[in-house]
Design an enzyme around this catalytic site. Structure first.
Site, PDB file in Angstrom:
ATOM      1  N   TYR A  90      -7.901   2.561  -5.241  1.00 40.43           N
ATOM      2  CA  TYR A  90      -6.717   3.099  -6.222  1.00 40.43           C
ATOM      3  C   TYR A  90      -6.990   3.183  -7.702  1.00 40.43           C
ATOM      4  O   TYR A  90      -7.484   2.259  -8.207  1.00 40.43           O
ATOM      5  CB  TYR A  90      -5.410   2.031  -5.794  1.00 40.43           C
ATOM      6  CG  TYR A  90      -4.248   2.714  -6.170  1.00 40.43           C
ATOM      7  CD1 TYR A  90      -3.550   3.683  -5.294  1.00 40.43           C
ATOM      8  CD2 TYR A  90      -3.609   2.235  -7.162  1.00 40.43           C
ATOM      9  CE1 TYR A  90      -2.365   3.998  -5.535  1.00 40.43           C
ATOM     10  CE2 TYR A  90      -2.289   2.745  -7.519  1.00 40.43           C
ATOM     11  CZ  TYR A  90      -1.749   3.644  -6.735  1.00 40.43           C
ATOM     12  OH  TYR A  90      -0.420   4.157  -7.049  1.00 40.43           O
ATOM     13  N   SER A 185     -10.365  -0.593  -0.232  1.00 41.36           N
ATOM     14  CA  SER A 185      -8.777  -0.749  -0.559  1.00 41.36           C
ATOM     15  C   SER A 185      -8.218   0.483  -0.232  1.00 41.36           C
ATOM     16  O   SER A 185      -8.078   0.938   0.969  1.00 41.36           O
ATOM     17  CB  SER A 185      -8.645  -1.101  -2.050  1.00 41.36           C
ATOM     18  OG  SER A 185      -7.212  -1.497  -2.324  1.00 41.36           O
ATOM     19  N   GLN A 186      -7.794   1.304  -1.281  1.00 42.28           N
ATOM     20  CA  GLN A 186      -7.393   2.767  -0.948  1.00 42.28           C
ATOM     21  C   GLN A 186      -8.399   3.491  -0.123  1.00 42.28           C
ATOM     22  O   GLN A 186      -8.182   4.205   0.928  1.00 42.28           O
ATOM     23  CB  GLN A 186      -7.045   3.542  -1.961  1.00 42.28           C
ATOM     24  CG  GLN A 186      -6.607   4.880  -1.748  1.00 42.28           C
ATOM     25  CD  GLN A 186      -6.178   5.605  -3.206  1.00 42.28           C
ATOM     26  OE1 GLN A 186      -5.105   6.023  -3.619  1.00 42.28           O
ATOM     27  NE2 GLN A 186      -7.130   6.117  -3.957  1.00 42.28           N
ATOM     28  N   ASP A 271      -5.552 -12.186  -0.143  1.00 41.17           N
ATOM     29  CA  ASP A 271      -5.400 -10.881  -0.802  1.00 41.17           C
ATOM     30  C   ASP A 271      -3.988 -10.852  -1.103  1.00 41.17           C
ATOM     31  O   ASP A 271      -3.466 -10.659  -0.521  1.00 41.17           O
ATOM     32  CB  ASP A 271      -6.056  -9.880   0.188  1.00 41.17           C
ATOM     33  CG  ASP A 271      -6.075  -8.537  -0.415  1.00 41.17           C
ATOM     34  OD1 ASP A 271      -5.558  -8.324  -1.532  1.00 41.17           O
ATOM     35  OD2 ASP A 271      -6.630  -7.682   0.298  1.00 41.17           O
ATOM     36  N   HIS A 300      -8.488 -10.086  -3.240  1.00 32.43           N
ATOM     37  CA  HIS A 300      -8.682  -8.430  -3.020  1.00 32.43           C
ATOM     38  C   HIS A 300     -10.125  -8.099  -3.251  1.00 32.43           C
ATOM     39  O   HIS A 300     -10.726  -6.934  -2.638  1.00 32.43           O
ATOM     40  CB  HIS A 300      -7.898  -7.615  -3.722  1.00 32.43           C
ATOM     41  CG  HIS A 300      -7.665  -6.125  -3.390  1.00 32.43           C
ATOM     42  ND1 HIS A 300      -7.460  -5.959  -1.980  1.00 32.43           N
ATOM     43  CD2 HIS A 300      -7.881  -4.893  -3.957  1.00 32.43           C
ATOM     44  CE1 HIS A 300      -7.286  -4.576  -1.859  1.00 32.43           C
ATOM     45  NE2 HIS A 300      -7.589  -4.107  -2.952  1.00 32.43           N
TER      46      HIS A 300
END
Length: 320
Positions: A90, A185-186, A271, A300
């Site tokens: 992100y 992640s994203q 996370d 994360h």
């Protein structure tokens, strides 16, 4: 850092019943039908390196809109090579030509997609978002066009990613049957979407994936980006059902249920960005062969460089 969510035992047992929209498959068929596919356009660039070649690449994405990125290959390679297609976290963009050398250093092609409207896209040569649709009232991307799935930002982005992956098969130095998709992640959420939309992949590596079990993420994540949804609904109290109906078209759980390529997940139990129960919800739904590496005391960042060693082995096993 404390646990941010359920214990590992609870996560392993957590299998929420969240149905996909009735027209989920039709929605994505219609989306991917927009805009004619075309071969990628490659332009060699001087990266200052002796052992890796870099190409600036343009591919028609959603509705034919141009998507930019990098192709990196071992210097002088003619192929056919196995290829790792990577999607970004992100707010990140594709960066500079000499970055991200792990996979070409291992002998693979590396096909990195720039994320429309994010990160490096603000600089010359990035991927713009020329059709942003109605914007949300909070900063970020999760509420852009959130009133209707047809207008949502991630419709455009997931379509870009599917087209980008298909374009990898047309690259002259890539073996079209040896493609692995990955992302952090994203990027992990995008990789799951691609796994559900593009058949015939050699593997999928979702790393602490975002955009999975989205409603739970909005309800419990203490750090962005899921907090964008909570902030939006704090302002628009009457739109809860409408917003989560839209977001259900972009939930990694539903793409995971349609994926069949071998998968290696990573999940971190501390996370605060992508709570582990949300990632496990997608993992449990994943329809193909799968494995997960759990990092009990990480946030994360997940497994970081240690997990990269497992990913290199996973790629080697599947593309040679």
């Amino acid at each position: 850092m404390p646990l941010t969510d359920l214990t590992l035992d609870d996560c392993l047992a957590y299998r929420p019943e969240v149905p996909a929209p009735a027209d989920f498959d039709d929605f994505w068929s219609r989306t991917l039908a927009r805009g004619a596919a075309a071969p990628p356009v490659l332009r060699p660039v001087d990266n200052g390196l002796a052992l890796v070649d870099t190409y600036d690449v343009t591919v028609p994405g959603f509705d034919g809109q141009p998507v930019r990125g990098w192709l990196r290959v071992p210097a002088g390679a003619t192929g056919p090579l196995g290829c790792v297609v990577e999607f970004l976290g992100y707010g990140r963009g594709r960066g500079l030509p000499h970055e991200n050398l792990l996979y070409p250093a291992a002998g693979h092609a590396h096909f990195l997609m720039d994320t429309r409207g994010q990160g490096w896209s603000a600089a010359p040569g990035g991927t713009e978002d020329p059709a942003p649709g109605p914007s949300g009232t909070v900063p970020g991307f999760l509420t852009r066009g959130v009133e209707r799935p047809e207008d949502h930002y991630y419709r455009r982005l997931f379509a870009d990613a599917a087209r980008w992956t298909e374009a990898a098969r047309a690259l002259p130095m890539v073996d079209p049957d040896r493609i692995v998709v990955t992302g952090f992640s994203q990027g992990g959420g995008i990789a799951l979407a691609v796994a559900g939309l593009v058949p015939g992949l050699a593997g999928v590596m979702p790393d602490v994936p975002f955009l999975c079990h989205i409603r739970r993420g909005a309800e419990i994540a203490p750090q962005p980006p899921y907090t964008e949804i909570a902030a939006y609904l704090a302002l628009h109290r009457d739109r809860v059902d409408r917003v989560f109906t839209t977001l259900s078209y972009f939930d990694g759980m539903h793409f995971a249920a349609r994926a069949d390529a071998p998968a290696l997940f990573s999940i971190a139990l501390m996370d605060p960005v992508c709570p582990p129960s949300t990632c496990f919800a997608a993992y449990h739904r994943y329809a193909g062969e799968k494995a997960v590496e759990v990092y009990p005391f990480n946030g994360h960042e997940g497994g970081g460089r240690a997990h990269e060693r497992l990913q290199l082995a996973f790629v080697r096993d599947r593309v040679g």
